[in-house]
Design a protein around this motif. Structure first.
Motif, PDB file in Angstrom:
ATOM      1  N   ASP A  54       1.027  -1.249   0.011  1.00  0.00           N
ATOM      2  CA  ASP A  54       0.131  -0.093  -0.069  1.00  0.00           C
ATOM      3  C   ASP A  54       0.974   1.183   0.100  1.00  0.00           C
ATOM      4  OD1 ASP A  54      -2.243  -1.839   0.157  1.00  0.00           O
ATOM      5  OD2 ASP A  54      -2.530  -1.399   2.132  1.00  0.00           O
ATOM      6  N   SER A  55       2.166   1.276   0.039  1.00  0.00           N
ATOM      7  CA  SER A  55       3.124   2.389   0.160  1.00  0.00           C
ATOM      8  C   SER A  55       3.499   2.802  -1.489  1.00  0.00           C
ATOM      9  CB  SER A  55       4.136   1.943   1.044  1.00  0.00           C
ATOM     10  OG  SER A  55       4.064   1.835   2.429  1.00  0.00           O
TER      11      SER A  55
ATOM     12  N   LEU B 203       6.553   4.791  -2.774  1.00  0.00           N
ATOM     13  CA  LEU B 203       8.080   5.372  -2.369  1.00  0.00           C
ATOM     14  C   LEU B 203       8.437   6.123  -3.189  1.00  0.00           C
ATOM     15  CD1 LEU B 203       7.794   2.103  -1.261  1.00  0.00           C
ATOM     16  CD2 LEU B 203       8.940   3.179   0.655  1.00  0.00           C
TER      17      LEU B 203
ATOM     18  N   ALA C 240       7.417   8.271   1.751  1.00  0.00           N
ATOM     19  CA  ALA C 240       6.535   7.136   1.708  1.00  0.00           C
ATOM     20  C   ALA C 240       5.041   7.922   2.066  1.00  0.00           C
ATOM     21  CB  ALA C 240       6.818   6.117   2.503  1.00  0.00           C
TER      22      ALA C 240
ATOM     23  N   ASN D 162       0.730   6.067   2.008  1.00  0.00           N
ATOM     24  CA  ASN D 162      -0.238   5.091   1.763  1.00  0.00           C
ATOM     25  C   ASN D 162      -0.985   5.739   0.581  1.00  0.00           C
ATOM     26  OD1 ASN D 162      -2.601   3.301   1.736  1.00  0.00           O
ATOM     27  ND2 ASN D 162      -1.998   2.475   3.668  1.00  0.00           N
ATOM     28  N   TRP D 163      -1.019   5.018  -0.716  1.00  0.00           N
ATOM     29  CA  TRP D 163      -1.491   5.548  -1.844  1.00  0.00           C
ATOM     30  C   TRP D 163      -3.099   4.975  -1.811  1.00  0.00           C
ATOM     31  CZ3 TRP D 163      -3.509   2.184  -5.521  1.00  0.00           C
ATOM     32  CH2 TRP D 163      -3.248   0.724  -5.619  1.00  0.00           C
TER      33      TRP D 163
ATOM     34  N   ASP E  85      -4.286   7.477   1.930  1.00  0.00           N
ATOM     35  CA  ASP E  85      -3.899   8.916   2.245  1.00  0.00           C
ATOM     36  C   ASP E  85      -4.247   9.806   1.200  1.00  0.00           C
ATOM     37  OD1 ASP E  85      -2.735   7.788   4.496  1.00  0.00           O
ATOM     38  OD2 ASP E  85      -0.664   8.000   3.832  1.00  0.00           O
TER      39      ASP E  85
ATOM     40  N   TRP F 213       2.965  12.608   3.705  1.00  0.00           N
ATOM     41  CA  TRP F 213       4.230  11.805   3.089  1.00  0.00           C
ATOM     42  C   TRP F 213       5.168  12.023   4.570  1.00  0.00           C
ATOM     43  CZ3 TRP F 213       4.867   9.661  -1.513  1.00  0.00           C
ATOM     44  CH2 TRP F 213       3.709  10.057  -2.583  1.00  0.00           C
TER      45      TRP F 213
ATOM     46  N   PRO G  17      10.027   7.126   6.181  1.00  0.00           N
ATOM     47  CA  PRO G  17       9.989   5.789   6.997  1.00  0.00           C
ATOM     48  C   PRO G  17      11.130   5.361   7.748  1.00  0.00           C
ATOM     49  CG  PRO G  17      10.091   5.193   4.648  1.00  0.00           C
ATOM     50  CD  PRO G  17      10.053   6.841   4.586  1.00  0.00           C
TER      51      PRO G  17
END
Length: 774
Positions: A173-174, A176, A185, A187-188, A191, A199, A202
């Motif tokens: 789900d990330s 980067l 990074a 969560n596409w 977020d 953003w 991490p």
């Protein structure tokens, strides 16, 4: 994008079976920037299109704008979950195409006026592209729908100042993003990617600038400076630290990393193998093979031998040529500051400058890159190429020095089939600027075989025109001899029907001193030998009565003694007369006043004496000899045709085959035009395709017609089914076109038909064609 014509394959051009309006593109896909694989094929992003390398046969294929690509200067490629290749354009044209490798064509295109596409990241239902929009860096998102991928949004709000993006990847789900400020990074799926607070960085241990991002399976490798980091389910770990600046990294099937620096490949914590060529990218293929992209071609690293095998496609040495010449035998020669590229029946042969070693081979393998090297300087650029009456090649070199500073000459004379046998014409015959700097902008042969040279910036002796007589004796003409009419900045040369030389010059008040014309248009008439005339007459014509600018970029004189001048104002025709004191009879209308004609703009006449104007920024515009436009007032651009780029540097014509070759900033384009050497008989008529399949094939072509011909399609018993003439659009120039239908618009049946060809002079000829109707 609207295209007004279709394209033809190279095999058609070489066989002569090409329709008027067909295009071809010749690019240089040598510099491999990024790679993806499918099966045994590796697809490479290059500055000459998509380069396909078949690893089984070690063979190449290049895909260009003829296959639907929005451009050929490609920065990024990625394979999505449907095995489609996403293609991203390099600066300044950041287009996005989806290329189907099975159909070998583009199936979708997206153009949002972006400056560059830097990288792609692939998810199951989404594709992200790292993009540059006028130095504003961000992410563009596409989502998969029932009808295909559709644009969703753009994200360019960051929690820190982002001046570069080295790569992006989707891991779970990330999303980067590797930036100059570290790894970001979000969560596409959940977020709000427009919110800078979404953003985060991490990993605290990964705060430096990122140089490469590579995802293989679920393992991510990050290159930062001289270190490589691995990101997996167990977190972040450093897997390499050395002295080499890493530019790309990949993971093989065993989960170990491979990386490349500028000239080394790195593997694990200890393996470092140097290469003799520049590396650009690395791909760990599913087969276990390791491919590296290079500045010239693709290589495979053989781990067991700690060595590379490299393959370079047969191609011209560059995409940017400054001059082109069609030889009498139909070969083309294109020139750049790196050397020459010769298009032969078997492929491309290059003649490349290399100061340290001269190597000329008697045979070449045209399946791959073919090159000879010469200890010869081609200057800042090759300004002009002409084939002389002796069959040799003559090059005008802009910006070079004689030996020993450089091994150069303002004019180079070469046997293209024996390139080691070249002759340099240097300061022994040519005037120069500071420190023996030579700049020849144009060369031309008159009807007597005398060679004339426009010797620009000739400030040492102020001799801007040089001439070599047909007998081989050199002479010069000074500005003083012309009473200041002749500028020290000549740009172009031409000759009228009275044997007079016309010289076009550009403005440069730094070079042209007081008392010498700054730019302008000058005529020289002489008696006796050109290198030592017994008498001379000079005349200077006004460049433009309505404008103060005296620059003339290019000139050409027709057989009816109309002198065409190309200036910043546009294209103007001047009707000449025999008087040396007053050579201008009258002046015509100025065409193309809305086109930007700057430095590098040129005029060329085709076989029918139509005037082709070359712009360095706005494509090609053609004024026909009857004062109409071809194909229309808009000319030929990358937007309305298969022209590779609107930045044109030169043009030349294959008069026998009716082909125009255009050098652009993205490669060489060729176009079959309706203007060729006039046919005097029907002895070389060619009908294709044969047999003619309807309605499957494109139109039947009858090639090799005389001017003013008509064609009738008939049954064997003489019944006329269709008449093809210029008035009804069935004939264009030396070709006739038949769609397989009769005069009622119905497809004819299968069988053998007569083609009756008749000329306005009463001549005639007959051909037969087999039609197969499906």
């Amino acid at each position: 994008m609207h295209r007004f014509v279709y394209f033809a394959l190279l095999a058609g051009i070489l066989s002569g079976q090409v329709r008027i309006g067909d295009w071809d593109s010749f690019t240089s896909p040598l510099n491999v920037r990024m790679m993806v694989e499918t099966g045994d094929s590796v697809y490479c992003a290059t500055d000459g299109g998509i380069l396909k390398f078949d690893s089984k046969t070690a063979s190449f294929e290049t895909f260009t704008n003829l296959h639907g690509l929005s451009g050929t200067d490609i920065a990024a490629v990625a394979m999505d979950k449907r095995n489609m290749i996403w293609v991203g354009g390099a600066s300044p044209d950041g287009f996005i195409d989806i290329f189907d490798p099975k159909k070998e064509e583009v199936v979708s295109s997206f153009d949002y006026d972006l400056s560059e596409i830097l990288d792609f990241a692939i998810a199951d239902s989404a594709v992200f592209g790292a993009m540059d929009l006028n130095q504003d860096l961000g992410i563009i998102e596409f989502r998969l729908t029932d009808s295909g991928f559709e644009y969703r949004d753009v994200f360019k709000n960051w929690p820190l100042a982002v001046s570069s993006i080295a790569g992006i990847a989707v891991r779970g789900d990330s999303l980067l993003v590797g930036t100059n400020g570290g790894l970001l990074a979000a969560n596409w799926k959940q977020d709000n990617l427009k919110d800078p607070s979404s953003w985060r960085q991490p990993f605290a241990g990964l705060s430096g600038g990122i140089d490469a991002v590579s995802l293989s399976g679920d393992t991510l490798f990050i290159a930062s400076g001289t270190a490589v980091y691995r990101i997996a389910d167990d977190g972040l770990s450093q897997v390499y630290s050395g002295s080499e600046a890493v530019i790309d990294a990949a993971s093989d099937g065993a989960g170990s990393f491979w990386a490349v620096s500028e000239n080394k490949i790195l593997h694990g914590s200890t393996t470092v193998v140097a290469s003799s060529f520049d590396l650009t990218s690395v791909l760990a293929a599913a087969s276990g093979r390791i491919f590296v992209g290079t500045a010239m071609g693709i290589a495979q690293f053989l781990e067991s031998a700690s060595a590379f095998s490299r393959w370079i496609p047969n191609a011209p040495l560059t995409n940017y040529f400054s001059a082109i010449c069609v030889l009498d035998d139909g070969r083309i020669v294109a020139g750049s500051n790196g050397g020459l590229s010769v298009r032969e029946t078997a492929g491309w042969r290059n003649i490349v400058k290399y100061y340290y070693k001269q190597s000329v081979y008697t045979q070449h393998d045209y399946d791959y890159y073919a090159a000879d090297t010469l200890q010869l300087d081609f200057g800042d650029f090759v300004a002009d190429i002409e084939q002389g009456p002796d069959g040799l090649l003559y090059l005008a070199i802009r910006g070079t020095y004689p030996y020993p500073r450089r091994h150069g000459g303002g004019i180079v004379i070469m046997d293209i089939d024996d390139p080691e046998s070249f002759t340099l014409i240097d300061t022994a015959y040519l005037d120069w600027n500071l420190n023996e700097h030579m700049s020849v902008k144009d060369i031309a042969f008159d009807s007597d075989g005398n060679l004339w040279a426009a010797n620009t910036y000739a400030t040492h002796d102020q001799d801007p025109i040089a001439v070599r007589s047909a007998a081989g004796t050199w002479g010069n003409y000074s500005s003083a001899q012309s009473a200041g009419k002749l500028s020290l900045t000549p740009n172009a040369l031409s000759f009228d029907g009275w044997g007079r030389l016309w010289v076009a010059s550009f403005e440069d008040d730094y070079i042209n001193p007081a008392g010498v014309n700054d730019g302008g248009l000058v005529m020289l008439a002489y008696d006796g030998d050109p290198d030592d005339p017994s008498a001379t007459e000079w005349a200077s014509l006004t460049v433009s009565s309505g404008h103060s600018n005296t620059t003339v970029w290019s000139i050409a004189v027709t057989s009816s003694n109309v002198l065409y001048t190309l200036t910043p104002v546009g294209l103007t025709g001047i009707w000449l007369q025999s008087s040396n004191a007053n050579p201008e009879s009258y002046r015509g209308f100025t065409y193309f006043p809305n086109i930007s004609f700057g430095s590098g703009s040129r005029i060329k006449l085709d076989p029918a004496e139509n005037i082709w104007t070359v712009s360095s920024s706005e494509g090609i515009h053609v004024l026909l000899s009857n004062a109409s436009y071809w194909p229309d007032i808009n000319g030929l651009t990358a937007e309305n045709s298969y022209l590779l780029s609107d930045e044109i540097s030169d043009i030349d014509f294959d008069e026998k085959r009716g082909l125009a070759y255009l050098t652009t900033s993205k490669g060489i384009s060729s176009l079959k035009i309706p203007y060729a050497e006039k046919k005097t008989s029907y002895s070389k008529v060619d009908v294709f395709p044969s047999p003619f399949h309807t309605p499957k094939d494109k139109q039947l072509v009858v090639d090799g017609l005389k001017e003013g011909s008509g064609v009738m399609i008939m049954t064997l018993n003489g019944t006329v089914l269709r008449k093809l003439e210029e008035d009804n659009g069935g004939v264009s120039g030396y070709q006739a076109f038949w769609d397989g239908k009769d005069s009622s618009g119905r497809f004819v049946g299968s069988g053998v038909y007569l083609i009756a060809i008749y000329g306005s002079d009463g001549s005639s000829s007959f051909e037969k064609i087999t039609v197969i109707r499906h």
